[in-house]
Every structure is written in structure tokens, then in C-alpha cells.
Design a protein around this motif. Structure first.
Motif, PDB file in Angstrom:
ATOM      1  N   ASN A   1      -4.901   0.916 -16.839  1.00  0.00           N
ATOM      2  CA  ASN A   1      -4.079   1.783 -16.008  1.00  0.00           C
ATOM      3  C   ASN A   1      -4.470   1.585 -14.494  1.00  0.00           C
ATOM      4  OD1 ASN A   1      -2.709   2.979 -17.984  1.00  0.00           O
ATOM      5  ND2 ASN A   1      -4.386   4.423 -18.439  1.00  0.00           N
ATOM      6  N   GLY A   2      -3.716   1.728 -13.778  1.00  0.00           N
ATOM      7  CA  GLY A   2      -3.731   1.720 -12.202  1.00  0.00           C
ATOM      8  C   GLY A   2      -3.877   0.203 -11.737  1.00  0.00           C
ATOM      9  N   ALA A   3      -3.745  -0.627 -12.462  1.00  0.00           N
ATOM     10  CA  ALA A   3      -3.816  -2.212 -12.027  1.00  0.00           C
ATOM     11  C   ALA A   3      -2.604  -2.671 -11.180  1.00  0.00           C
ATOM     12  CB  ALA A   3      -3.748  -3.116 -13.462  1.00  0.00           C
ATOM     13  N   GLY A   4      -1.510  -1.678 -11.216  1.00  0.00           N
ATOM     14  CA  GLY A   4      -0.685  -2.215 -10.221  1.00  0.00           C
ATOM     15  C   GLY A   4       0.701  -2.392 -10.982  1.00  0.00           C
ATOM     16  N   LYS A   5       1.028  -2.383 -12.268  1.00  0.00           N
ATOM     17  CA  LYS A   5       2.218  -3.033 -12.902  1.00  0.00           C
ATOM     18  C   LYS A   5       3.352  -2.281 -12.781  1.00  0.00           C
ATOM     19  CE  LYS A   5       0.055  -1.815 -16.978  1.00  0.00           C
ATOM     20  NZ  LYS A   5      -1.256  -1.443 -16.679  1.00  0.00           N
ATOM     21  N   THR A   6       3.260  -0.988 -12.594  1.00  0.00           N
ATOM     22  CA  THR A   6       4.584  -0.128 -12.290  1.00  0.00           C
ATOM     23  C   THR A   6       4.852  -0.486 -10.915  1.00  0.00           C
ATOM     24  OG1 THR A   6       3.858   1.370 -13.618  1.00  0.00           O
ATOM     25  CG2 THR A   6       5.585   1.927 -11.975  1.00  0.00           C
ATOM     26  N   THR A   7       3.847  -0.615 -10.058  1.00  0.00           N
ATOM     27  CA  THR A   7       4.129  -0.797  -8.616  1.00  0.00           C
ATOM     28  C   THR A   7       4.874  -2.237  -8.512  1.00  0.00           C
ATOM     29  OG1 THR A   7       2.050   0.430  -7.942  1.00  0.00           O
ATOM     30  CG2 THR A   7       3.085  -0.975  -6.226  1.00  0.00           C
ATOM     31  N   LEU A   8       4.580  -3.092  -8.988  1.00  0.00           N
ATOM     32  CA  LEU A   8       5.041  -4.511  -8.976  1.00  0.00           C
ATOM     33  C   LEU A   8       6.326  -4.461  -9.706  1.00  0.00           C
ATOM     34  CD1 LEU A   8       4.510  -7.595  -8.535  1.00  0.00           C
ATOM     35  CD2 LEU A   8       3.566  -7.805 -11.041  1.00  0.00           C
TER      36      LEU A   8
ATOM     37  N   SER B   1       0.673  -1.026  -0.027  1.00  0.00           N
ATOM     38  CA  SER B   1       0.037  -0.056   0.031  1.00  0.00           C
ATOM     39  C   SER B   1       0.779   1.259   0.016  1.00  0.00           C
ATOM     40  CB  SER B   1      -0.861  -0.061   1.484  1.00  0.00           C
ATOM     41  OG  SER B   1      -1.739  -1.090   1.186  1.00  0.00           O
ATOM     42  N   TYR B   2       0.605   2.489  -0.789  1.00  0.00           N
ATOM     43  CA  TYR B   2       1.236   3.615  -0.826  1.00  0.00           C
ATOM     44  C   TYR B   2       0.882   4.218   0.600  1.00  0.00           C
ATOM     45  CZ  TYR B   2       2.839   2.924  -5.524  1.00  0.00           C
ATOM     46  OH  TYR B   2       3.662   2.519  -6.471  1.00  0.00           O
ATOM     47  N   ALA B   3       1.609   5.373   0.655  1.00  0.00           N
ATOM     48  CA  ALA B   3       1.429   6.060   1.866  1.00  0.00           C
ATOM     49  C   ALA B   3       0.279   6.650   2.292  1.00  0.00           C
ATOM     50  CB  ALA B   3       2.542   7.051   2.223  1.00  0.00           C
ATOM     51  N   ASP B   4      -0.452   7.076   1.159  1.00  0.00           N
ATOM     52  CA  ASP B   4      -1.727   7.566   1.024  1.00  0.00           C
ATOM     53  C   ASP B   4      -3.013   6.539   1.319  1.00  0.00           C
ATOM     54  OD1 ASP B   4      -2.029   6.537  -1.339  1.00  0.00           O
ATOM     55  OD2 ASP B   4      -2.615   8.156  -2.451  1.00  0.00           O
ATOM     56  N   GLY B   5      -2.293   5.290   1.586  1.00  0.00           N
ATOM     57  CA  GLY B   5      -3.544   4.145   1.841  1.00  0.00           C
ATOM     58  C   GLY B   5      -4.099   3.498   0.726  1.00  0.00           C
TER      59      GLY B   5
HETATM   60  N1  LIG Z   1       3.139   7.502  -5.433  1.00  0.00           N
HETATM   61  C1  LIG Z   1       2.009   6.945  -5.150  1.00  0.00           C
HETATM   62  N2  LIG Z   1       1.250   7.235  -4.300  1.00  0.00           N
HETATM   63  C2  LIG Z   1      -0.085   6.847  -4.266  1.00  0.00           C
HETATM   64  N3  LIG Z   1      -0.684   5.947  -4.916  1.00  0.00           N
HETATM   65  C3  LIG Z   1       0.197   5.590  -5.763  1.00  0.00           C
HETATM   66  C4  LIG Z   1       1.357   6.025  -6.292  1.00  0.00           C
HETATM   67  N4  LIG Z   1       1.652   5.453  -7.485  1.00  0.00           N
HETATM   68  C5  LIG Z   1       0.626   4.701  -7.641  1.00  0.00           C
HETATM   69  N5  LIG Z   1      -0.492   4.895  -7.017  1.00  0.00           N
HETATM   70  C6  LIG Z   1      -1.624   4.188  -7.046  1.00  0.00           C
HETATM   71  O1  LIG Z   1      -1.393   2.664  -6.953  1.00  0.00           O
HETATM   72  C7  LIG Z   1      -2.200   2.042  -7.885  1.00  0.00           C
HETATM   73  C8  LIG Z   1      -1.301   1.091  -8.974  1.00  0.00           C
HETATM   74  O2  LIG Z   1      -0.822   1.886  -9.711  1.00  0.00           O
HETATM   75  P1  LIG Z   1       0.318   1.652 -10.785  1.00  0.00           P
HETATM   76  O3  LIG Z   1       1.197   0.567 -10.387  1.00  0.00           O
HETATM   77  O4  LIG Z   1       1.049   2.953 -11.157  1.00  0.00           O
HETATM   78  O5  LIG Z   1      -0.584   1.113 -12.040  1.00  0.00           O
HETATM   79  P2  LIG Z   1      -0.173   0.690 -13.476  1.00  0.00           P
HETATM   80  O6  LIG Z   1       1.275   1.010 -13.580  1.00  0.00           O
HETATM   81  O7  LIG Z   1      -0.506  -0.447 -13.700  1.00  0.00           O
HETATM   82  O8  LIG Z   1      -1.003   1.782 -14.364  1.00  0.00           O
HETATM   83  C9  LIG Z   1      -3.159   3.052  -8.335  1.00  0.00           C
HETATM   84  O9  LIG Z   1      -4.517   3.093  -8.002  1.00  0.00           O
HETATM   85  C10 LIG Z   1      -2.446   4.314  -8.369  1.00  0.00           C
HETATM   86  O10 LIG Z   1      -3.431   5.419  -8.206  1.00  0.00           O
END
Ligand SMILES: Nc1ncnc2c1ncn2[C@@H]1O[C@H](COP(=O)(O)OP(=O)(O)O)[C@@H](O)[C@H]1O
Ligand SMILES: [Mg+2]
Lengths: 292, 246
Positions: free
Chosen positions: A48-55, A21-25
Motif C-alpha cells: 500500500n502506498g507504493a504508487g500503483k493507483t497514482t501510476l 508529487s501530490y499537492a501536499d508534497g
Molecule cells: N490525493 C492525494 N493527496 C496526497 N497524497 C496522496 C494522494 N493520493 C495518494 N497519495 C500518496 O501517494 C503515495 C502513493 O499512493 P497510491 O498511488 O495511492 O499507492 P497505492 O495505490 O500503491 O496504494 C502514498 O504515499 C499516498 O499517501
């Protein structure tokens, strides 16, 4: 014909029940478990927003999971200085927006940043820089300041940045986003070449079903921070129920192929993975018909 | 001029600037201005018109600054004014000495500016930074310069993008909306820059950043010929300057 992935060999990257989870929850990853096949091209397909970049940021230790663990080459990733450096040497990420990656004022110097950090001697660094520029096809841009490049050129420099570090795994976040058709195809061909010649594992994310269908050996469908399906492209894209659940369209190749097959206009029973293969199958059928 | 060792160009620009500032005569300054213009336009192949435009850039600040020097004022009427007027109990005007100082200052500043132009028009920023690094300036200072240089372009690009997107939606149609749009632009620029620096940090980390921005530098051979030429030019300049001063 497509190469069928065997998952028997030891996976190069694994995630075991990772949540983040990101800092904002915002919960970006929800108990994800997966294994990335070694030496293959793996696609993460999701909106978009699926979590790919985060993963991806978990794969080289930029982000640390709240729960669960990440393994590289069978070993659990540790988050101390030396382990992280070692992980980042082996797992390179090309970020989606090259703008945020390039900082140096000339192309060759930009590319030298990674190899210099690896502590290589000067001659070796030059060799790597020149080789990476040649592979990415940007040798003629070598002395240009990075801020005067076009978007597509910046993207190639960003890729060369990582190639110069010679990682075992090359991760590319949305490699074709905002690229024109020709640039996009060139980029994917570059990945193909690197994958074939050096056996580097390629991981990329996309929301483009046609791209994933044609270029990936293995696909993960990701949505709302969960992996909802995985498999070889044929299994994913010929499964209507699954596609509906993931709210994905079918690749146009699959649509056309099924239609042609129903009409008996294609010869083979093997689904084509590229336009070229489909055309060949149609031509083959033509030959058979005229021979009869 | 691209093949000349950046350190040579750096040293040349610096010594010329020192000569120009130290001798502080109009003739020397004029010589420096002409010398640098000649080098940049002929050897550096920078279009003359472009160079002229560049020289006009600092003109505004120079004229404003120099005007205040040219004018003197005195409480009495006794000043040897060339031209002047009274304002209340004070006399305000231009004296011959003031005018001479102003002219000297103007040419001197322009001379120093042309030295800097010479350096920045013939040497890419990367190489100037490399020279500074070799001079053993603190690496923190040099890395800051590297990043600031990059961020200037990012800031300009971002400003342009936001401005275009605002004005294409009538953001600057009236005075009121203009104020509002400009405020928005400023605020967004800050958050965007912050986001950008965060992302840059992430991407540096991903490439094994360990607190130092280390990159390769291009090897340049020192050339005896260009060193000799630069030295001769400096000597001639110095001799002429001293001769005119005497
Ligand atoms: N730095 C951040 N702070 C808070 N929330 C984030 C941040 N980066 C991404 N998110 C949230 O995390 C979720 C996954 O984002 P992300 O991994 O960027 O998805 P994708 O790359 O698949 O488009 C989204 O709901 C996005 O809004
Ligand atoms: Mg993303």
C-alpha cells in the motif's frame, strides 16, 4: 505452461521517466520508466502506498506527470480535450472502490454512461450495455438500483461500466480487494476471458503475490514510487534476493513446488503456475513411479 | 405498475394532486387518499402495512402544523370558542371554523402526500428524472437531482458505518462521549463526502465525462388503455369533487 512474453512487439503504454508529487508534497512516483506489453496481462505488485493507483491515473491522463511523459501506442499523450477523450476511450480504469464510481440509480443506466459519452447511436449503446452485462454476469441485476447491490456485485457493475466502452487497455486497481475467494477467482477469470477473446491488454495492481504469480504474464514490482524489478513471474518469484529486497513473500505454489522438486516428487522441470498444474505434475510422477 | 409509461404515472399523480389542492374540500381529499392507497396497494403490490407506516411519517409535521391553525386567540372574550381558556388578558381556544380549516388542511396535505407516494412507490427515481428531462427542465437541475439522490444513500451509509464503528468502541456510552462522538461524526461526514465527490468526479472523467451526465433511457410505449383509465379516474374524481363542493 505459461506463455512467455515477447517484448518485441510495440508496447501499448509507455512511461518515460515520469515523476509526480501530490499537492501536499508527497512524491508518489519517482522517475518511472516502463513499457506495458501489448495484449498481455500485466500486474503491478507492491505494498500500500507504493504508487500503483497514482501510476494508473497517469495512464489515462487523469493526472499529468510533473516531469517525463506517457506514451500510448507509440505516441506521446497530449493533455488537450480531444486527445484526452481519445486516450480515455482506449484506456479504461476500474477504480478500487466501486462505491465511488457508481452514480446512477439503475445498473443498465449506469453502464450506458460511458458508451453514450462516446457519442454512439442509441441502438449501439443498448447493444454494448447488454453485452457488457452478459460478460460481467450481471444481466439479472439490470433494473436494480446500484445502492442496493452487495460489494461484489458493485464491483462487477464497475467492471461492466468500463467493458461497455470497449477499451484497448483495461486497467483494474486492486481487482480482488475485499472480495471473497469465489468472487475474486471469477473476476480474474473474466479478465482472462476478455484477454483471450478480444486481445484487450489487462493491467492490474495487487499486493497479493499468489494472485500476481498465477494470473499475470508480466510483473512489475513497485515500491516507494519506483519500479524495482520487472519480468515474467518465474523470474521474479524464483529470485530470492529480489523478493527479500521487495519485502515480498514467495507464492505458496513456488514454495511447495521447490520442496517437492528437491524431494524428487514432481516430474516436470517447468514451474507450475496454478494449483491444477502442480497437482498434475505430482500425479504424472506417481504414474511414472508405479510404472517402473 | 412498473410497465406503465412513467410519463403517464407522472401526469396522473400531478393532475390528481392539482384537483385535490384546487377543490380543497375534505371529501375530495379523502377520495384522493383512498384512490391512491388502493392503487398503490392493489395495483402496485406494496404491502398495506408498509404503506400505512409511510403515511404516518408526515403525520407528525402535519399534526403540529394543523394544531396551530386549529387554535385561535383573541384579546377579548367574545370568540365563539368550542373550548378554550384564558391566559392573561387573552383568550385561547378552538373555534368551529378553525377546526374545519384544520381538518381540511390536514386531509388536503395528506392527499397531496399520497399523490407523491403513488409516484415514488410505482416509478423508480431514474424514470422520474427521465420524465423531467423530457419536460425540458434545465439539465443542471436534473443532474443535481441525480447526484443528490445518489449522495443521500452514500451519506446514509457513511453515517451508519461511522456510527457503528463509534458505538462499538463505546463512543456513545456516556452523555459526554456522545456529544464528542456526534461532533466527530458530523465533521468526518463532511470530509468523507468531499473526498467521495472528488473521487466520483475522477471516475466520471475516466469515462469521458464532458460536463453532461448523459445516460440511456428506457423506451416505454404509451398505452391508450392506461391513459384512458387514468383520464376516466380523474374525471370521476373531478365530478364527485365538484358535486360535493356545490
Ligand atoms: N490525493 C492525494 N493527496 C496526497 N497524497 C496522496 C494522494 N493520493 C495518494 N497519495 C500518496 O501517494 C503515495 C502513493 O499512493 P497510491 O498511488 O495511492 O499507492 P497505492 O495505490 O500503491 O496504494 C502514498 O504515499 C499516498 O499517501
Ligand atoms: Mg491504490
Amino acid at each position: 505452461m505459461r506463455w512467455y512474453v515477447q517484448l518485441k512487439s510495440k508496447p501499448i503504454l509507455e512511461a518515460r521517466e515520469i515523476s509526480f508529487s501530490y499537492a501536499d508534497g508527497t512524491q508518489a512516483l519517482d522517475k518511472i520508466s516502463l513499457s506495458i506489453p501489448r495484449g498481455k496481462k500485466t500486474a503491478f505488485l507492491g505494498p500500500n502506498g507504493a504508487g500503483k493507483t497514482t501510476l494508473f491515473l497517469h495512464f489515462n491522463g487523469i493526472l499529468k506527470p510533473n516531469r517525463g511523459k506517457v506514451c500510448y501506442d507509440g505516441r506521446e499523450v497530449r493533455y488537450n480535450h480531444t486527445s484526452l477523450l481519445n486516450l480515455r476511450k482506449n484506456v479504461g480504469i476500474v477504480f478500487q472502490d466501486p462505491e465511488t464510481q457508481l452514480f446512477s440509480s439503475s445498473v443498465w443506466q449506469e453502464i450506458s454512461f460511458g458508451p453514450v459519452n462516446l457519442g454512439l447511436p442509441k441502438e449501439k449503446v443498448w447493444e454494448r450495455v447488454n453485452q457488457a452485462m452478459a460478460e460481467a454476469g450481471i444481466t439479472d441485476l439490470r433494473d436494480k438500483p446500484t445502492h442496493f447491490l452487495s460489494y461484489g456485485q458493485k464491483k462487477r457493475v464497475a467492471i461492466a461500466d468500463i467493458l461497455a466502452m470497449k477499451p484497448k487497455v483495461l486497467i483494474c486497481d486492486e481487482p480482488t480487494a475485499w472480495l471473497d475467494v469465489k468472487c475474486a477467482a471469477q473476476t480474474m477469470e473474466l479478465f482472462d476471458l476478455i484477454n483471450h477473446t478480444t486481445g484487450v491488454t489487462i493491467i492490474f495492481s495487487t499486493h497479493d503475490v499468489d494472485l500476481a504469480y498465477s494470473w499475470a504474464d508480466y510483473i512489475f514490482l513497485i515500491k516507494n514510487g519506483k519500479i524495482i524489478a520487472e519480468g515474467i513471474p518465474e523470474h521474479i518469484f524464483y529470485n530470492q534476493r529480489l523478493l527479500a529486497e521487495a519485502e515480498l513473500d514467495r507464492p505458496w505454489l513456488v514454495d511447495i513446488y521447490e520442496e517437492l522438486k528437491r524431494k524428487g516428487w514432481v516430474a516436470s522441470n517447468v514451474p507450475p503456475s496454478t494449483k491444477q498444474e502442480l497437482l498434475e505434475q505430482i500425479r504424472e510422477k506417481n504414474v511414472m513411479v508405479t510404472n517402473d | 405498475m412498473r410497465h406503465i409509461h412513467p410519463a403517464e404515472k407522472f401526469a396522473f399523480a400531478l393532475t390528481t394532486m392539482i384537483i385535490c389542492l384546487a377543490l380543497s374540500t375534505s371529501i375530495t381529499s379523502l377520495l384522493v387518499i383512498l384512490l391512491m392507497a388502493g392503487l398503490v396497494i392493489i395495483a402496485g403490490r406494496i404491502p398495506a402495512l408498509f404503506y400505512l407506516k409511510l403515511m404516518f411519517l408526515p403525520m407528525f409535521f402535519l399534526v403540529v402544523g394543523v394544531l396551530t391553525v386549529a387554535f385561535s386567540f383573541s384579546p377579548k372574550d367574545t370568540y365563539p370558542f368550542l373550548w378554550g381558556f384564558k391566559l392573561g388578558g387573552y383568550a385561547l381556544g378552538v373555534t368551529a371554523a378553525g377546526l374545519a380549516t384544520a381538518r381540511e388542511l390536514f386531509l388536503k396535505s395528506l392527499g397531496a402526500v399520497s399523490c407523491l407516494y403513488f409516484l415514488s412507490l410505482t416509478t423508480p427515481m431514474v424514470e422520474i428524472l427521465a420524465v423531467l428531462r423530457n419536460l425540458k427542465l434545465p439539465s443542471l437541475f436534473i443532474e443535481l437531482m441525480t447526484l443528490i439522490y445518489r449522495f443521500i444513500f452514500i451519506l446514509l451509509e457513511t453515517t451508519e458505518k461511522i456510527f457503528i464503528s463509534q458505538s462499538s468502541r463505546w463512543g456513545y456510552a456516556t452523555v459526554k462521549t456522545s456529544y464528542f462522538s456526534l461532533g466527530q461524526l458530523g465533521a468526518n461526514l463532511l470530509t468523507k463526502s468531499y473526498y467521495h465527490s472528488q473521487m466520483l468526479f475522477t471516475t466520471l472523467l475516466a469515462r469521458c465525462y464532458q460536463g453532461n451526465i448523459n445516460v440511456l433511457e428506457k423506451p416505454y410505449p404509451l398505452s391508450g388503455k392506461s391513459i384512458a383509465m387514468f383520464t376516466v379516474a380523474e374525471l370521476i374524481l373531478l365530478a364527485l369533487g365538484l358535486w360535493f363542493k356545490a
